[in-house]
Design a protein around this motif. Structure first.
Motif, PDB file in Angstrom:
ATOM      1  N   PHE A  55       0.825  -1.206   0.000  1.00 44.05           N
ATOM      2  CA  PHE A  55       0.000   0.000   0.000  1.00 44.05           C
ATOM      3  C   PHE A  55       0.862   1.259   0.000  1.00 44.05           C
ATOM      4  N   GLY A  56       2.092   1.151   0.501  1.00 42.48           N
ATOM      5  CA  GLY A  56       3.018   2.272   0.378  1.00 42.48           C
ATOM      6  C   GLY A  56       3.312   2.583  -1.082  1.00 42.48           C
ATOM      7  N   ARG A  58       1.131   1.946  -3.531  1.00 46.19           N
ATOM      8  CA  ARG A  58      -0.098   2.542  -4.083  1.00 46.19           C
ATOM      9  C   ARG A  58      -0.228   4.011  -3.676  1.00 46.19           C
ATOM     10  N   LYS A  59       0.371   4.381  -2.557  1.00 43.35           N
ATOM     11  CA  LYS A  59       0.399   5.782  -2.127  1.00 43.35           C
ATOM     12  C   LYS A  59       1.089   6.638  -3.180  1.00 43.35           C
ATOM     13  N   SER A  62      -1.336   6.860  -6.338  1.00 41.37           N
ATOM     14  CA  SER A  62      -2.546   7.665  -6.183  1.00 41.37           C
ATOM     15  C   SER A  62      -2.233   9.142  -5.977  1.00 41.37           C
ATOM     16  N   VAL A  63      -1.271   9.450  -5.123  1.00 40.07           N
ATOM     17  CA  VAL A  63      -0.973  10.853  -4.816  1.00 40.07           C
ATOM     18  C   VAL A  63      -0.348  11.556  -6.016  1.00 40.07           C
ATOM     19  N   ASP A 309      -4.841  11.054   4.060  1.00 43.87           N
ATOM     20  CA  ASP A 309      -4.107   9.881   4.552  1.00 43.87           C
ATOM     21  C   ASP A 309      -4.980   8.964   5.409  1.00 43.87           C
ATOM     22  N   SER A 312      -5.492   3.751   4.745  1.00 39.47           N
ATOM     23  CA  SER A 312      -4.147   3.162   4.784  1.00 39.47           C
ATOM     24  C   SER A 312      -3.828   2.370   3.526  1.00 39.47           C
ATOM     25  N   CYS A 313      -4.849   2.071   2.728  1.00 40.93           N
ATOM     26  CA  CYS A 313      -4.624   1.337   1.473  1.00 40.93           C
ATOM     27  C   CYS A 313      -4.353   2.282   0.306  1.00 40.93           C
ATOM     28  N   TRP A 314      -4.576   3.577   0.497  1.00 49.60           N
ATOM     29  CA  TRP A 314      -4.320   4.593  -0.533  1.00 49.60           C
ATOM     30  C   TRP A 314      -5.005   4.247  -1.853  1.00 49.60           C
ATOM     31  N   TRP A 316      -7.004   4.658  -5.111  1.00 51.63           N
ATOM     32  CA  TRP A 316      -7.198   5.737  -6.067  1.00 51.63           C
ATOM     33  C   TRP A 316      -8.657   6.176  -6.139  1.00 51.63           C
ATOM     34  N   ILE A 319      -9.317   8.474  -3.266  1.00 58.12           N
ATOM     35  CA  ILE A 319      -8.511   9.696  -3.284  1.00 58.12           C
ATOM     36  C   ILE A 319      -8.906  10.617  -4.440  1.00 58.12           C
TER      37      ILE A 319
END
Length: 580
Positions: A55-56, A58-59, A62-63, A309, A312-314, A316, A319
């Motif tokens: 998930f880090g 995927r962060k 997505s961001v 934030d 925690s799965c970030w 898309w 977001i």
């Protein structure tokens, strides 16, 4: 107008957080997935270390994807291209907990929640940024989505996996993602038409069948958000693509749409039955989207909205659409195409008859949330007849919601875990026997009277020779005080205990129990008590894997033995009075 301004402030802060985080990530390298991490779930059941890295990554996706969509800066686009290439190079998009490598030689191509999410994300980002991303990155990403998601699903027999015919969020998430990717990437023709028909059938005949006509999500509010976000995304995209197909146009969906606003209370407290969350933040984007479609949607206080934030799965979908749907709603309000946002109602009673939930609200921002139901529900806890009691944003009698998700949590050992057992809920303990798991262990009466009394009958939930278990709950609208009366018939010699749960500090004072919150105290009096109050502390691993101390309040109930009878009768009354 005040709430409208708060939503404007939210979206401005959201964008500033995206900008700040994108600037930070642009100068960092993505964490790396390894075989060692992947195999941990197989060897010891731990899923958190692998998922933290997954998930880090995927962060980053997505961001930087959203930053590129908003500002179109060259540095963001370049970093995003690096991230997309790395995601496409991952050996498997599914999580280890959803893959069975020993049994499935094609495990690398398994479509689970997060593989489908990854596919939808790449399809959407490359479509939105088709004029800015390099052609080779777009081709790489879209070919991977087609190869890993669309092609395997299209070529499979029905069902692709159990989720295609599931009546829970898995169906909505996976079908919604596959459908959204198909609408974005597939060429017009028979194959696309058949795929959309298949997905529509799965969503209509399975996912929506998981709800009663009351619209309640028995898995928990967080799972409602999860599944219904993807359902809504696909339904609206499909309606735009083909106006004759409208999954939103039914009485049941209308009820599902309004579920969230029934489940929020002061202090951001939420209904936490099953694997729910007692402090669930809400999705501004989905709420705005629904308010754009339905004029009577109500918004919880914006201080409890999910922040950038907060997932925690970030994901898309959360977001991006939190940004897009919120902007669109504000524009529609300004242009008089949608009504201004309305706050939650603070009083009244609500019955969700199919789920057998009742919600009563009273003075001092009090609420009691009670359930009947059965012990074979999705993400089940053995909690028939339980309730939680909220006062001014604090849970004086609690429902723990989801525990830490481990291998054991979803195995035959599930009901050895404290938070899933009957003893971790506000229900009687009869003969030292916990409630049983299974749909047949249920309430056989559940109603709200004209006097706002909640009535239950739930002897069946125990699976023992308890002939009658009646419970009556009454919340005083004017004071917020709570009264609970239990009447239990059982075999002679069976011991009956009252059992209550709280995270707050507890003490026994002057023959009463005092539960201390930050703003109020609640004094608990018990009629029909035998012996002393017993307070024990149990260690509980919550959904985030953090250990909490839970206070269990228990006492034995006097059990009368009528002459010439083989039946013992336990008659108990619990009164909870709020003090400053």
């Amino acid at each position: 107008m005040e709430m409208q301004n708060q939503i404007k402030e939210y979206v401005a802060l959201y964008e500033s957080e995206v900008r700040k985080l994108a600037d930070q990530l642009r100068n960092e390298s993505m964490p790396q997935l390894t075989e060692e991490l992947f195999s941990e779930f197989e060897t010891n059941g731990n899923r958190m270390r692998y998922e933290a890295v997954y998930f880090g990554r995927r962060k980053f996706l997505s961001v930087l994807g959203l930053a590129s969509v908003i500002w179109h800066e060259k540095e963001d686009i370049q970093k995003l291209e690096e991230v997309i290439r790395e995601i496409c190079a991952e050996e498997c998009w599914a999580l280890p907990a959803h893959v069975r490598r020993k049994e499935n030689p094609n495990w690398r191509g398994v479509i689970d929640l997060f593989a489908s999410e990854t596919g939808q994300t790449l399809a959407h980002i490359t479509t939105l940024l088709k004029d800015e991303l390099s052609e080779d990155v777009i081709t790489l990403a879209q070919n991977e989505v087609k190869a890993r998601i669309l092609k395997p699903f299209i070529e499979s027999k029905v069902p692709y996996a159990s989720w295609e015919q599931a009546t829970n969020n898995w169906n909505a998430v996976c079908c919604g993602n596959v459908g959204s990717a198909a609408l974005l990437l597939m060429e017009e023709g028979t194959e696309k038409k058949k795929l959309l028909e298949r997905l529509n059938y799965a969503l209509e005949h399975y996912y929506l069948e998981g709800f009663g006509m009351d619209g309640a999500c028995q898995e928990g509010l967080g799972y409602w958000v999860y599944g219904f976000t993807y359902f809504t995304l696909f339904a609206l995209a499909q309606r735009e693509y083909d106006p004759s197909k409208d999954l939103m146009a039914s009485e049941k969906v209308n009820a599902i749409v309004h579920f969230q606003q029934k489940c929020y209370f002061a202090g951001g407290r939420t209904v936490s039955f099953s694997d729910g969350d007692s402090r669930g933040t809400y999705p501004m984007g989905l709420t705005c989207c629904l308010a754009d479609q339905y004029s009577d949607i109500r918004f919880p206080d914006t201080s409890y909205v999910q922040k950038l934030d907060g997932d925690s799965c970030w994901r898309w979908v959360g977001i991006y659409w939190s940004w897009y749907w919120t902007h669109r709603y504000l524009d529609d309000v300004q242009n008089k195409k949608a009504e201004e946002p309305k706050p939650l109602e603070q009083s009244g009673a609500c019955v969700l008859q199919d789920a057998q939930w009742c919600i009563l609200r009273g003075a001092k921002q009090t609420a009691v949330i009670a359930k009947g139901g059965n012990n074979g529900e999705p993400h089940n806890h053995n909690d028939v007849g339980s309730f939680h009691y909220l006062v001014d944003g604090e849970a004086f009698l609690d429902d723990l919601g989801a525990g830490e998700y481990t291998k054991d949590y979803f195995s035959e050992k599930r009901y050895e875990i404290f938070c899933n057992r009957g003893e971790s809920h506000n229900i009687p303990i009869i003969g030292d026997v916990d409630q049983k798991a299974g749909k047949e262990y249920c309430a056989d009466r559940f109603e709200l009277t004209k006097d706002r009394n909640i009535l239950f009958s739930f002897a069946k939930a125990y699976g023992i020779e308890a002939q009658k278990v009646y419970r009556e709950i009454w919340l005083d609208e004017n004071t917020g005080d709570l009264t609970v009366c239990d009447y239990i018939q059982c075999r002679l010699g069976v011991t009956v205990y009252e059992n209550l749960i709280t995270r707050l500090p507890v003490s026994v004072e002057n023959d009463s129990v005092v539960i201390r919150g930050e703003k109020h105290c609640v004094i608990l009096h018990a009629e029909g008590r035998k012996g002393e109050f017993k307070i024990k502390t149990v260690e509980h691993s919550n959904h985030q894997g953090i250990l909490e101390n839970i206070n269990v309040i228990r006492w034995e109930v006097c059990c009368d033995e009528p002459q010439n009878s083989k039946i013992g009768i336990a008659d108990s009354k619990i009164c909870l009075h709020i003090t400053e």
